[in-house]
Design a protein around this motif. Structure first.
Motif, short mmCIF file in Angstrom:
data_model
loop_
_atom_site.label_atom_id
_atom_site.label_comp_id
_atom_site.label_asym_id
_atom_site.label_seq_id
_atom_site.Cartn_x
_atom_site.Cartn_y
_atom_site.Cartn_z
N THR A 1 -19.85 -6.16 4.07
CA THR A 1 -20.80 -6.96 4.30
C THR A 1 -21.39 -8.25 3.80
N LEU A 2 -21.05 -8.60 2.96
CA LEU A 2 -21.70 -10.39 2.50
C LEU A 2 -20.55 -10.55 2.84
N GLY A 3 -19.16 -10.14 3.72
CA GLY A 3 -18.89 -11.38 4.41
C GLY A 3 -17.67 -12.32 3.88
N ASP A 4 -17.74 -12.54 2.56
CA ASP A 4 -17.28 -13.36 1.91
C ASP A 4 -15.00 -13.05 1.91
N GLY A 5 -15.00 -12.13 2.07
CA GLY A 5 -13.38 -11.74 2.65
C GLY A 5 -13.24 -10.48 1.42
N THR A 6 -13.71 -10.22 0.77
CA THR A 6 -13.51 -9.15 -0.64
C THR A 6 -14.58 -8.25 -0.70
N ARG A 7 -14.71 -7.20 -1.53
CA ARG A 7 -15.65 -6.50 -1.47
C ARG A 7 -16.20 -6.38 -3.52
N THR A 8 -16.35 -7.23 -3.48
CA THR A 8 -16.77 -7.86 -5.10
C THR A 8 -18.17 -8.02 -5.08
N ARG A 9 -19.41 -7.30 -5.59
CA ARG A 9 -19.90 -7.29 -5.90
C ARG A 9 -20.84 -8.65 -6.16
N ARG A 10 -21.88 -9.41 -5.94
CA ARG A 10 -22.46 -10.45 -6.37
C ARG A 10 -24.05 -10.38 -6.96
N LEU A 11 -24.23 -10.76 -7.89
CA LEU A 11 -25.07 -10.26 -8.33
C LEU A 11 -26.30 -11.77 -8.40
N THR A 12 -25.72 -12.77 -7.71
CA THR A 12 -26.44 -14.02 -6.98
C THR A 12 -26.07 -14.78 -5.93
N PRO A 13 -26.86 -15.16 -5.26
CA PRO A 13 -26.23 -15.81 -4.13
C PRO A 13 -24.98 -16.73 -4.08
N ILE A 14 -24.53 -16.01 -3.04
CA ILE A 14 -23.61 -17.07 -2.46
C ILE A 14 -23.15 -17.37 -1.04
N GLN A 15 -22.36 -18.04 -1.08
CA GLN A 15 -22.60 -18.92 0.57
C GLN A 15 -21.48 -17.87 1.69
N VAL A 16 -21.56 -17.32 2.91
CA VAL A 16 -20.58 -16.02 3.52
C VAL A 16 -19.29 -17.95 3.58
N PRO A 17 -18.38 -18.05 3.80
CA PRO A 17 -18.18 -18.81 4.45
C PRO A 17 -17.39 -18.96 5.79
N GLY A 18 -17.41 -20.00 5.80
CA GLY A 18 -16.33 -20.23 7.54
C GLY A 18 -17.85 -19.81 8.26
N LEU A 19 -18.66 -19.42 7.99
CA LEU A 19 -20.21 -19.57 9.06
C LEU A 19 -20.92 -21.11 8.67
N THR A 20 -21.37 -21.99 9.79
CA THR A 20 -22.33 -22.76 9.91
C THR A 20 -23.11 -23.11 10.46
N GLN A 21 -24.10 -23.93 10.94
CA GLN A 21 -25.30 -23.42 11.95
C GLN A 21 -26.01 -22.55 12.41
N VAL A 22 -25.93 -20.96 10.72
CA VAL A 22 -26.51 -20.54 11.08
C VAL A 22 -27.89 -20.58 11.73
N VAL A 23 -28.71 -19.68 12.36
CA VAL A 23 -30.19 -19.73 12.95
C VAL A 23 -31.10 -18.30 12.13
N ALA A 24 -30.01 -17.17 12.21
CA ALA A 24 -31.35 -15.93 12.00
C ALA A 24 -29.30 -14.52 11.28
N ALA A 25 -30.09 -14.16 11.13
CA ALA A 25 -28.83 -12.93 10.81
C ALA A 25 -30.05 -11.37 10.65
N ALA A 26 -28.68 -10.96 10.68
CA ALA A 26 -29.56 -9.22 10.30
C ALA A 26 -28.48 -8.25 9.62
N ALA A 27 -29.36 -7.68 8.43
CA ALA A 27 -28.20 -6.38 8.15
C ALA A 27 -28.58 -4.80 7.96
N SER A 28 -27.65 -4.64 8.08
CA SER A 28 -28.02 -3.38 8.23
C SER A 28 -27.23 -2.36 7.28
N GLN A 29 -26.40 -1.01 7.23
CA GLN A 29 -26.06 -0.47 6.33
C GLN A 29 -24.81 -0.77 5.98
#
Length: 758
Positions: A182-210
């Protein structure tokens, strides 16, 4: 004006598109379960507010000055109110010390929450099991803190154990659980601090689910990643993706929303498009022609400015009306009934709405006049109407001459002196669409009953002829009729006679015969029915070997307990935290026991000298002996609820210890764990107690045959005649109004402030 540069007065096509999207985004929902006020004028995305959010355990709303009001059920340490408020209130209360918030987000299942501050930083609080708080750890934290290394944020979203944030430069950042990609970084690795979602620019909104995420770019396209079991990624397949992929066929989108298994997009023309799971008609009426694998329009909707999505969906139209579709098992569509919905329809009687929020089983709406309204299930006080719990004992209505009382987290059974059985709570589980029963109702066709037991999934009753009757769920054979077919009405258990008592576990059953033997049937994976584990269910009663001379039996979920005539206590099956091989064993160090209660983890036992002792099943491995409850020397009965140990003393009063966030202590308190044992005020003449390992409701049978109750009113378990279900919008009990600044007719985009009621 004559000096103006004409080139600067004419935006480029890209700039014009960005301005248009910015204006439309300001009127739209950006996150699951959130509501945003629809302004008439364009606003920068950083100022577009999610002013109303809700989840399975709590709800929040923003005040004009950036303060947050919160209500629901839970510990303050899990909901951002610690240490000022150790427990959540059932009605809205201001969160002390939180100001400057401009947007809110909550995970869909009550895990964690985020607040975007006007300085572009993000506060987080709640569960941190997967690092979703973004503080670099997975350590539980009782207070609100800023997310590490995150600034210039304009939008936030909270999923199940993970978080997303859009920065002013159009980049998307994520942290927390990544088990589903769900973090979209090409892995399933847990991230304890924010990382940038690669390949996405000019984002204005996001939605998160399960298990999946969505991103909206300023060009009006939608991108999705994560699990795709139901086609929720909208790419025409059910193949998962660990990196963002463009959703097919969507343009001119101004807002996105996501619920477990389903995705939604609001287009600039006011239409709503949906794709993914459709188990409860979330995509609109009827099966989608494309199988839900790519977006399709939700029929019958236009001029929509905001969405809120869960297992049901709300759409706010520009005229201030709210339309709803999807699951309606708890009245969350607000139509006065609990049938499924089909096509989107307006919520009757609701108008002038400026913000909406949805979570499983309930809905909220903020009206332009500053009042909040809620409908659906208020069992966890998420609607804030005051029907979700009772902190002081009150009588169960319409009930007298009761001689035995038994309850669990779903329903209550009361055996009257005339041998009839009465019930209340979620008694219609096998008939979807039926509301809770909030006052005692007789079970027809059952008479001559001398004892009963209410389990979470099924019920048992002993008749005066020594036979046992059972009804409810039967998927493990717990009804003992030789089938796996659930029964809404009592049926006889095969081959049992001479029975004097019964005990209903989660999916197994026990019966005590007059000769002191114990018989079990139903689920047996942990040996809870027979004392010896087996992969096969026991479809009819079998004797528990090696056990005789028993005088009473009790069950937890998958734990069975018996007291023998010599005062010894025996157990078999598993507690919630058991690690040993389940088999029939004696509890060490307990003698002269007269009665026991079973919790999720072990037992409480009353000795003949009136002392009370507690013991966990895991104590056997550590060699820890039973521990005496201090200060009690005249106990005659005991019961466990989910958070407390209740003790009946010989003088007919009730004392208890444990946590009080659902009112289980029987008195109001802002302390999470008031000192104890403490007396339940105003309650006398009690002869027995009843609750359950997963129940947050406590009931007491009095000597005059009446029943007192306190704690949670989930499923109507208090028997007070007041249901926690609101099938139509009911007013949230805010102590003030959230009003638009200035005149009453001011545009809905005005700032909210809490003013005293007139």
């Amino acid at each position: 004006m004559s000096d103006a540069n004409p080139k600067r007065m004419t935006p480029t096509p890209r700039c014009a598109q960005k301005m248009r999207l910015t204006a439309l985004l300001a009127v739209s929902l950006w996150a699951l379960g959130a509501g945003a006020s629809p302004p008439e004028k364009a606003a920068h995305p950083a100022r577009a507010r999610n002013v109303l959010v809700t989840d399975s355990t709590s709800s929040m709303v923003l005040d004009r000055d950036g303060a947050v009001w919160i209500w629901g059920t839970g510990r303050g340490s899990e909901h951002g109110t610690w240490p000022d408020k150790q427990v959540l209130s059932a009605t809205p209360r201001r969160m002390e010390g939180l100001t400057g918030a401009i947007s809110l987000a909550r995970g869909p299942f009550g895990g964690h929450a985020l607040a975007l501050l006007e300085d572009g930083t993000v506060l987080s609080w709640g569960s941190n099991t997967s690092g979703q708080l973004g503080d670099g750890t997975r350590t539980p934290r009782p207070t609100r803190e800023r997310v590490v290394g995150l600034s210039n944020v304009v939008s936030i979203a909270a999923g199940a154990s993970y978080s997303l944030a859009v920065r002013e430069d159009g980049t998307l950042w994520g942290w927390g659980s990544n088990a589903y990609g769900t973090l979209g970084d090409g892995t399933r690795t847990r991230r304890l601090t924010p990382i940038q979602v690669p390949g996405l620019t000019q984002v204005v909104a996001a939605a998160a689910s399960q298990t999946h995420s969505l991103a909206l770019r300023e060009d009006g396209t939608v991108w999705a990643w994560g699990i795709n079991s139901y086609g929720q990624l909208g790419n025409g397949t059910t193949n998962e993706s660990l990196v963002p992929l463009r959703v097919q066929g969507l343009t001119n989108v101004v807002a996105v929303a996501a619920s477990p298994g389903t995705s939604y997009a609001l287009r600039g023309d006011g239409t709503v498009w949906a794709w993914g799971g459709n188990s409860a008609d979330q995509l609109g009426a009827g099966p989608p022609a494309n199988g839900g694998l790519v977006p399709g329009p939700v029929p019958g909707l236009s001029q929509v400015v905001s969405l809120a999505a869960s297992s049901h969906v709300l759409a706010l139209r520009r005229d201030g009306t709210v339309w709803a579709w999807g699951s309606n098992r708890r009245g969350e569509l607000g139509r006065g009934m609990t049938s499924e919905s089909g096509a989107a329809q307006p919520v009757p009687g609701l108008h002038g709405v400026t913000a909406i929020a949805a979570a499983y089983g309930h809905s909220l709406a903020l009206r332009r006049n500053g009042t909040l309204w809620g409908w659906g299930d208020n069992g966890d006080s998420t609607l804030g109407t005051g029907t979700g719990r009772r902190s002081l004992p009150g009588l169960a209505v319409g009930l007298g001459q009761v001689r035995e009382l038994t309850s669990n987290m779903i329903h209550v059974l009361a055996v009257r002196e005339d041998g009839t059985v009465w019930t209340w709570g979620n008694v219609n589980r096998l008939s979807p669409g039926q509301p809770y029963v909030a006052a005692a109702a007789r079970i027809e066709g059952l008479s001559g009953v001398v004892s009963a037991s209410a389990g979470p999934e099924h019920s048992l009753a002993v008749r005066e002829d020594g036979t046992v009757w059972a009804w409810g769920d039967n998927f493990s054979g717990q009804l003992g009729d030789g089938t796996l077919v659930s029964k809404p009405s009592p049926v006889p258990v095969q081959g049992l006679t001479g029975i004097v008592a019964v005990a209903a576990g989660s999916t197994h059953s026990l019966a005590l015969r007059a000769d002191g033997t114990v018989w079990g049937w139903g689920s047996n994976w942990a040996g809870q029915s027979s004392g010896e584990p087996s992969e096969d269910n026991a479809m009819t009663p079998t004797q528990v070997q090696g056990l005789s001379g028993v005088v009473s039996i009790r069950t937890g979920m998958d734990l069975s307990v018996a007291v023998r005539g010599d005062g010894s206590v025996w157990y078999w099956g598993l507690s919630e935290d058991s690690v040993e091989e389940p088999q029939l064993q004696q509890v060490p160090g307990l003698t002269d026991i007269t009665t026991v209660a079973v919790s999720r983890f072990g037992i409480a036992a009353v000795r003949s000298d009136g002392t009370v002792w507690q013991w966990r099943v895991t104590d056997r491995q550590t060699g820890t002996p039973p521990q005496q409850v201090a200060g009690v020397t005249d106990a005659v009965d005991t019961a466990y609820s989910f958070n407390t140990l209740q003790i009946l003393r010989s003088n007919g009063t009730v004392w208890n210890l444990g946590e009080n966030f659902s009112g289980e202590r029987g008195f109001p308190s802002e302390q999470l764990t008031p000192p104890g044992p403490s007396w339940v005020p105003g309650l006398t003449g009690v002869v027995s107690l009843s609750s359950g390992p997963f129940s947050q409701t406590v009931l007491a049978l009095r000597g005059n045959g009446t029943v007192a109750s306190w704690g949670s009113n989930a499923a109507g378990l208090l028997g007070s005649g007041v249901s926690p279900l609101h099938l139509e919008p009911a007013r949230v009990l805010l102590p003030c109004r959230l009003k638009v600044s200035g005149a009453e007719h001011e545009a809905p985009g005005g700032l909210w402030h809490c003013a005293s009621e007139h």
